[in-house]
Design a protein around this motif. Structure first.
Motif, PDB file in Angstrom:
ATOM      1  N   THR A 112      -2.568  -7.856   9.048  1.00 15.47           N
ATOM      2  CA  THR A 112      -2.010  -6.552   9.393  1.00 15.47           C
ATOM      3  C   THR A 112      -1.693  -5.816   8.105  1.00 15.47           C
ATOM      4  O   THR A 112      -1.524  -6.420   7.051  1.00 15.47           O
ATOM      5  CB  THR A 112      -0.739  -6.741  10.252  1.00 15.47           C
ATOM      6  N   ARG A 113      -1.604  -4.506   8.197  1.00 16.24           N
ATOM      7  CA  ARG A 113      -1.246  -3.661   7.056  1.00 16.24           C
ATOM      8  C   ARG A 113       0.202  -3.196   7.234  1.00 16.24           C
ATOM      9  O   ARG A 113       0.593  -2.779   8.326  1.00 16.24           O
ATOM     10  CB  ARG A 113      -2.191  -2.451   7.021  1.00 16.24           C
ATOM     11  N   GLY A 114       0.988  -3.288   6.177  1.00 12.72           N
ATOM     12  CA  GLY A 114       2.380  -2.845   6.303  1.00 12.72           C
ATOM     13  C   GLY A 114       3.120  -2.926   4.988  1.00 12.72           C
ATOM     14  O   GLY A 114       2.531  -3.174   3.928  1.00 12.72           O
ATOM     15  N   ASP A 146       0.779  -0.498   2.566  1.00 16.15           N
ATOM     16  CA  ASP A 146      -0.619  -0.818   2.282  1.00 16.15           C
ATOM     17  C   ASP A 146      -0.793  -2.237   1.766  1.00 16.15           C
ATOM     18  O   ASP A 146      -1.730  -2.537   1.028  1.00 16.15           O
ATOM     19  CB  ASP A 146      -1.184   0.176   1.269  1.00 16.15           C
ATOM     20  N   GLN A 191       5.697   1.001   7.583  1.00 16.73           N
ATOM     21  CA  GLN A 191       4.319   1.202   7.139  1.00 16.73           C
ATOM     22  C   GLN A 191       4.162   0.919   5.652  1.00 16.73           C
ATOM     23  O   GLN A 191       5.096   1.018   4.868  1.00 16.73           O
ATOM     24  CB  GLN A 191       3.862   2.627   7.460  1.00 16.73           C
ATOM     25  N   LYS A 241      -4.770  -3.182  11.645  1.00 16.53           N
ATOM     26  CA  LYS A 241      -3.730  -2.387  12.289  1.00 16.53           C
ATOM     27  C   LYS A 241      -2.529  -2.269  11.368  1.00 16.53           C
ATOM     28  O   LYS A 241      -2.200  -3.179  10.614  1.00 16.53           O
ATOM     29  CB  LYS A 241      -3.284  -3.039  13.598  1.00 16.53           C
ATOM     30  N   GLN A 242      -1.844  -1.124  11.459  1.00 18.68           N
ATOM     31  CA  GLN A 242      -0.545  -0.991  10.817  1.00 18.68           C
ATOM     32  C   GLN A 242       0.480  -1.784  11.617  1.00 18.68           C
ATOM     33  O   GLN A 242       0.417  -1.834  12.852  1.00 18.68           O
ATOM     34  CB  GLN A 242      -0.120   0.472  10.738  1.00 18.68           C
TER      35      GLN A 242
END
Length: 266
Positions: A183-185, A155, A153, A133-134
């Motif tokens: 998590t992606r952020g 990567d 946001q 998830k972002q």
């Protein structure tokens, strides 16, 4: 409810022994509070930490996610040795780290070690073959506008849970455990999560931000993005504390999040 090794079905225990060989001792662990089972197994090859959830548990997907991200976050994370998944349980067996929780207090010698771990994680690009998830999705309920969420946001792989119990000091290196919520952020966000834990440990918010700034990615965060993140954390922890008013550490984190937000507003 926390289960113990002997509570597992015989077939599940046999499946584990097929990986470990004979067990000389089993001891329940007080770590891994999000798991229904957490235990240390004494095996011929050494100690193994096993954690797991029943297959019908609503968060069993976190087991899959932790297994999938493990190869990408080594050697900071303990190595995943095996997985057991049957009709009843989903278990993960990890190398057992012998260390102690990090000390976040003022002047602690652990602080540079934790900062170094955060810097290393901030350099890990989120793998395309692991569904993450972002961070903007995870915090969507705590921001006012979609444009605000977009500021978070990125990567980079994020750990997001910097409780001292998840950072073990092993041979003067900070190792990071419990990757159930990768998590992606943006690359600065783990450092921002750490700020709240530092404030809770007694650091003034300005000093906590200086520690966060050890991560070079911190300088890439627009002030507006830090304000949005601090606001989201204040709202998140206020809700958590309100739901558990008798849990002291949750109230402390809510107070720390409020202190940081007040500092940023000032």
């Amino acid at each position: 409810m926390r289960m113990h090794w002997d509570d597992l079905p015989p077939a599940t225990r046999h499946a584990v022994v097929a990986h470990t060989g004979p067990l000389y001792a089993t001891n329940s662990s007080d770590k891994g509070l999000n798991s229904e089972l957490a235990a240390i197994l004494d095996t011929r090859a050494g100690a193994v930490f096993v954690k797991g959830l029943r297959r019908d548990h609503p968060r069993v997907w976190t087991q899959e996610r932790e297994a999938a991200i493990n190869p990408y976050v080594l050697p900071l994370a303990p190595r995943l040795l095996w997985t057991v998944k049957d009709d009843d349980w989903h278990l993960l067996g990890f190398e057992q780290l012998v260390g102690r929780p990090a000390d976040y207090s003022l002047h602690s010698n652990d602080l540079p070690l934790v900062a170094e771990a955060i810097i290393k994680i901030a350099c890990i690009r989120a793998p395309a073959d692991v569904e993450l998830k972002q961070i903007a999705e995870r915090l969507a309920d705590y921001v006012d506008h979609p444009d605000d969420a977009a500021l978070l946001q990125g990567d980079t792989v994020l750990h997001t849970d910097w409780t001292p119990d998840n950072v073990l000091i092993v041979d003067n290196v900070a190792r990071v455990v419990d990757w159930a919520w990768p998590t992606r952020g943006a690359a600065w966000i783990d450092a921002a999560y750490w700020v709240i834990w530092l404030v809770s440990a007694g650091h003034p918010p300005a000093d906590a931000e200086l520690w966060a700034a050890k991560n070079p990615a911190w300088s890439t965060a627009p002030p507006r993005a830090l304000d949005v993140f601090a606001t989201a954390q204040q709202r998140l922890w206020a809700g958590i504390a309100a739901d558990a008013p008798d849990v002291a550490w949750k109230r402390q984190l809510a107070d720390a999040a409020q202190q940081w937000l007040d500092y940023r507003r000032a």
